[in-house]
Each structure stands twice: as C-alpha cells, then as structure tokens.
Design a protein around this motif. Sequence first.
Motif, PDB file in Angstrom:
ATOM      1  N   LEU A  36      -4.682  -7.771  -3.075  1.00 61.45           N
ATOM      2  CA  LEU A  36      -5.010  -9.295  -2.374  1.00 61.45           C
ATOM      3  C   LEU A  36      -4.981 -10.290  -3.288  1.00 61.45           C
ATOM      4  N   PRO A  37      -4.055 -11.191  -3.080  1.00 60.83           N
ATOM      5  CA  PRO A  37      -3.818 -12.228  -4.138  1.00 60.83           C
ATOM      6  C   PRO A  37      -5.066 -13.233  -4.293  1.00 60.83           C
ATOM      7  N   ARG A  38      -5.988 -13.441  -3.250  1.00 62.82           N
ATOM      8  CA  ARG A  38      -7.179 -14.596  -3.365  1.00 62.82           C
ATOM      9  C   ARG A  38      -8.164 -13.660  -3.956  1.00 62.82           C
ATOM     10  N   HIS A  39      -8.193 -12.320  -4.318  1.00 59.75           N
ATOM     11  CA  HIS A  39      -9.352 -11.589  -4.612  1.00 59.75           C
ATOM     12  C   HIS A  39      -9.089 -11.037  -6.120  1.00 59.75           C
ATOM     13  N   LYS A  40      -9.776 -11.441  -6.918  1.00 59.80           N
ATOM     14  CA  LYS A  40      -9.424 -10.967  -8.452  1.00 59.80           C
ATOM     15  C   LYS A  40      -9.815  -9.392  -8.660  1.00 59.80           C
ATOM     16  N   SER A  63     -13.992  -3.098  -5.002  1.00 57.70           N
ATOM     17  CA  SER A  63     -13.828  -4.341  -6.140  1.00 57.70           C
ATOM     18  C   SER A  63     -13.922  -3.951  -7.614  1.00 57.70           C
ATOM     19  N   CYS A 108      -9.809  -6.770  -6.445  1.00 63.08           N
ATOM     20  CA  CYS A 108      -9.159  -5.961  -5.541  1.00 63.08           C
ATOM     21  C   CYS A 108      -8.390  -4.852  -5.771  1.00 63.08           C
TER      22      CYS A 108
END
Length: 172
Positions: free
Chosen positions: A127-131, A81, A133
């Motif tokens: 990953l596009p949905r995880h700010k 993260s 990543c």
Amino acid sequence: MLHLTAAAEPRNHVDPARTAETRAWINAPGSNAPYGIPVTALGPPDAAGRMPMRDFTGLPALRPPAKWFERHVQLALLWTSHDRRQDWLRAGQALQYVLLTATARGLRTSPLHQAMEWPDLRSAMALPRHKRCHPQMLIRFGYGPDGSRTPRASRQTVTHPARPSAALAETR
C-alpha cells in the motif's frame, strides 16, 4: 493488484521448477494419494477474463469450464507491518479467521497469491501510503455455487505419515 496478480501467472508457467512443483500438488482423478488437491476441487477461470485465477494444471483439458464471476469484485489485502517469521504466523492466523468467517457467512473466497511469490511483484503490491506494508495475501470475496467436497486424510495417515510432507519441512 489484479494486474500484478495477472502478471505473475505467466511467470509461474514458464518456470519449469514452479510448474513441476504446482503439478505435484494436483491429484489425478481416482488417485489414492493422502495429500494434494483433487482436480475436481479446482475452481473455474473467470469467463470475462477479469479475475486472474490460479491455473494449477497448465493443461486446458484438466481445467474446469469458465464461469461468470461478479461484475464488481471485492478484494482484501492481508498485510503485516513487518515481514518476520512471527508476522507470517500472525498473517496465517488472520487468514484462517477471515476464511472461516467468510464461509460461515456464505461467501466464497479465492486466495490470489501469485504475485506474493515474486519479490518484485510483492513489493509493488504494498500500500503506497503505508511505509510498513508487507503484503501476505490478496483475497477475492464473492458469491457462487458450492464447490466439490475434498477428501480428508485418515487419522492413521495424519498421526503416522509414511513420509514427512515436503510442504511441512519447507521454510519461507
């Protein structure tokens, strides 16, 4: 992710410094070097050309013959993260656990790290949905024959090396 990995491989081969560094990792047959990857330990390329395996030699004569890989590839992206030193350490610990667990279960793994070496490709791998990543390693899982054994350094070499390894001194 595979397209990004495939895009990184030719970049590595046209960069003279990267090519020289990568070839320095490889030990020629019969070499007594205490560190490095024996040519006999290199994995084969994918006969179908779907899996962008790392070509450490850049020399067709040293490359093992191509083999057929699984039709349906299984990939995992190891990410953190944040992208700090402690995150790199945790990612390395997680990678160690994943590789040992896979081996214990009879799986073969291939680290597909080519894209991680180029900042633009590494960013595109997020990953596009995880700010938050930060990709650390792409891993291919599959089944296949046992690889060849690699030599182990002697205790003397490990406890009293003649010169420090450049890899150990390098920081990210």
